[in-house]
Design a protein around this motif. Structure first.
Motif, PDB file in Angstrom:
ATOM      1  N   HIS A  83      10.312  57.522 -11.125  1.00 15.92           N
ATOM      2  CA  HIS A  83      11.122  56.608 -11.927  1.00 15.92           C
ATOM      3  C   HIS A  83      11.211  57.170 -13.347  1.00 15.92           C
ATOM      4  O   HIS A  83      10.315  57.888 -13.793  1.00 15.92           O
ATOM      5  N   GLU A 107      12.453  48.110  -9.213  1.00 13.65           N
ATOM      6  CA  GLU A 107      12.269  49.017  -8.076  1.00 13.65           C
ATOM      7  C   GLU A 107      10.824  49.054  -7.597  1.00 13.65           C
ATOM      8  O   GLU A 107      10.544  48.870  -6.408  1.00 13.65           O
ATOM      9  N   ALA A 139       9.839  45.937  -5.953  1.00 16.59           N
ATOM     10  CA  ALA A 139      10.407  45.779  -4.611  1.00 16.59           C
ATOM     11  C   ALA A 139       9.612  46.578  -3.583  1.00 16.59           C
ATOM     12  O   ALA A 139       9.330  46.095  -2.473  1.00 16.59           O
ATOM     13  N   PHE A 140       9.231  47.809  -3.935  1.00 18.27           N
ATOM     14  CA  PHE A 140       8.414  48.603  -3.020  1.00 18.27           C
ATOM     15  C   PHE A 140       7.049  47.938  -2.808  1.00 18.27           C
ATOM     16  O   PHE A 140       6.506  47.974  -1.698  1.00 18.27           O
ATOM     17  N   LYS A 171       5.374  46.747   0.811  1.00 17.34           N
ATOM     18  CA  LYS A 171       4.250  47.582   1.237  1.00 17.34           C
ATOM     19  C   LYS A 171       3.689  47.177   2.603  1.00 17.34           C
ATOM     20  O   LYS A 171       3.362  48.060   3.421  1.00 17.34           O
ATOM     21  N   LEU A 185       2.766  54.706   0.049  1.00 21.92           N
ATOM     22  CA  LEU A 185       3.688  54.780  -1.081  1.00 21.92           C
ATOM     23  C   LEU A 185       2.981  55.408  -2.270  1.00 21.92           C
ATOM     24  O   LEU A 185       1.783  55.199  -2.464  1.00 21.92           O
ATOM     25  N   VAL A 240      13.533  60.446  -4.278  1.00 20.52           N
ATOM     26  CA  VAL A 240      12.784  59.904  -3.145  1.00 20.52           C
ATOM     27  C   VAL A 240      12.534  61.034  -2.161  1.00 20.52           C
ATOM     28  O   VAL A 240      13.470  61.742  -1.775  1.00 20.52           O
ATOM     29  N   ARG A 254      17.664  52.046  -6.679  1.00 19.03           N
ATOM     30  CA  ARG A 254      17.664  52.420  -5.270  1.00 19.03           C
ATOM     31  C   ARG A 254      17.702  51.194  -4.356  1.00 19.03           C
ATOM     32  O   ARG A 254      17.561  50.063  -4.807  1.00 19.03           O
ATOM     33  N   ASN A 255      17.856  51.448  -3.065  1.00 15.75           N
ATOM     34  CA  ASN A 255      17.798  50.402  -2.046  1.00 15.75           C
ATOM     35  C   ASN A 255      16.509  50.590  -1.258  1.00 15.75           C
ATOM     36  O   ASN A 255      16.404  51.501  -0.436  1.00 15.75           O
ATOM     37  N   SER A 256      15.522  49.744  -1.508  1.00 20.28           N
ATOM     38  CA  SER A 256      14.217  49.912  -0.859  1.00 20.28           C
ATOM     39  C   SER A 256      14.319  49.701   0.648  1.00 20.28           C
ATOM     40  O   SER A 256      13.600  50.348   1.423  1.00 20.28           O
ATOM     41  N   VAL A 282      15.206  52.934   2.361  1.00 18.94           N
ATOM     42  CA  VAL A 282      14.070  53.835   2.555  1.00 18.94           C
ATOM     43  C   VAL A 282      13.296  53.429   3.809  1.00 18.94           C
ATOM     44  O   VAL A 282      12.907  54.278   4.628  1.00 18.94           O
TER      45      VAL A 282
END
Length: 266
Positions: free
Chosen positions: A85, A96, A99-100, A104, A114, A180, A201-203, A206
């Protein structure tokens, strides 16, 4: 009278010069280098690894918010999503990483670790994590490490910088782009995505590509555009019709090279 005053001023100046430590000449710094501790770290574009899909992920040892890690040892026998980031305490990055963090448990179910990164220090990361726990994780504990890449070693190895910032890598803090990397247990890079700093991004994407990669590895299939877990998959052209029927059962033939079947059960 004036002469005595001038003599006193001159004497005082001489004493002051003697009292000050001798200035150390500043060494000329080669282009593309930065001072790390007492040593120079050279960022020569010719030395930058070519990280491609299928290449071995470059290893490194680095400090994180959860202590020092050797990256290959951190991967172990699991999959890893490594993502950078631009900077701590920035709005898009806060959404972001939060969100990750919320996703998790989903990554855990898929045997995926991660790990985040920016070119700032551990203490900055730790202070910023408190903001994410306040704003984006719903109060849940932030539970994956963030790499402190203040010497920009990892950013260089994985080419996580824009063209403009790469040209300034030997200077002060430079922001990374939103990179990523999905890396499998054999330490091979399986997916690379790069976004500009302005675009979050779009988690879920991924997570989707992890599902696609793991299913392809285990069942020998391919996934079509916009595929989601549970939807029909593609039978590779290298598999004959007889072999496809034996392996997958019923399938649809749309073209001689395009056949679909129900998604295999893991």
């Amino acid at each position: 009278m004036l002469s005595r005053q001038l003599l006193r001023l001159s004497a005082n100046a001489s004493k002051a010069r003697c009292a000050r430590p001798m200035a150390i000449p500043r060494l000329a710094r080669p282009s593309g280098t930065q001072l790390v501790g007492r040593f120079y770290s050279t960022f020569n574009p010719k030395d930058q690894p070519r990280v491609r899909i299928g290449s071995t992920a470059p290893n490194f040892t680095v400090d994180t918010t959860e202590g020092e890690i050797d990256f290959h040892k951190y991967i172990g026998d699991q999959w890893v999503v490594l993502f950078s980031h631009p900077a701590d305490f920035t709005p898009v990055c806060t959404t972001e990483l939060g969100a990750f963090a919320r996703l998790k448990p989903e990554f855990d179910q898929r045997n995926v670790k991660l790990i985040g990164l920016s070119t700032e220090g551990v203490e900055s990361h730790k202070a910023w994590i408190k903001d994410m726990e306040d704003v984006t994780t719903g109060g849940a504990k932030f539970s994956y490490p963030i790499i402190a890449d203040s010497d920009k070693k990892v950013a260089f190895l994985y080419d996580m910088l824009s063209e403009e910032d790469f040209n300034k890598i030997g200077g002060g803090m430079v922001p990374t782009v939103r990179s990523v990397f999905v890396i499998d247990p054999s330490k091979k890079v399986r997916l690379i995505m790069t976004y500009p700093a302005s675009t979050g991004r779009n988690s879920a994407e991924v997570l989707r590509v992890v599902d696609a990669l793991q299913l392809a590895d285990s069942k020998g299939i391919a996934t079509p555009i916009d595929w989601s877990s549970g939807e029909d998959v593609i039978i590779p052209p290298s598999i004959s019709d007889d072999a496809a029927k034996a392996k997958f059962g019923e399938f649809k033939t749309l073209k001689s090279y395009l056949r679909t079947t129900k998604s295999p059960i893991e």
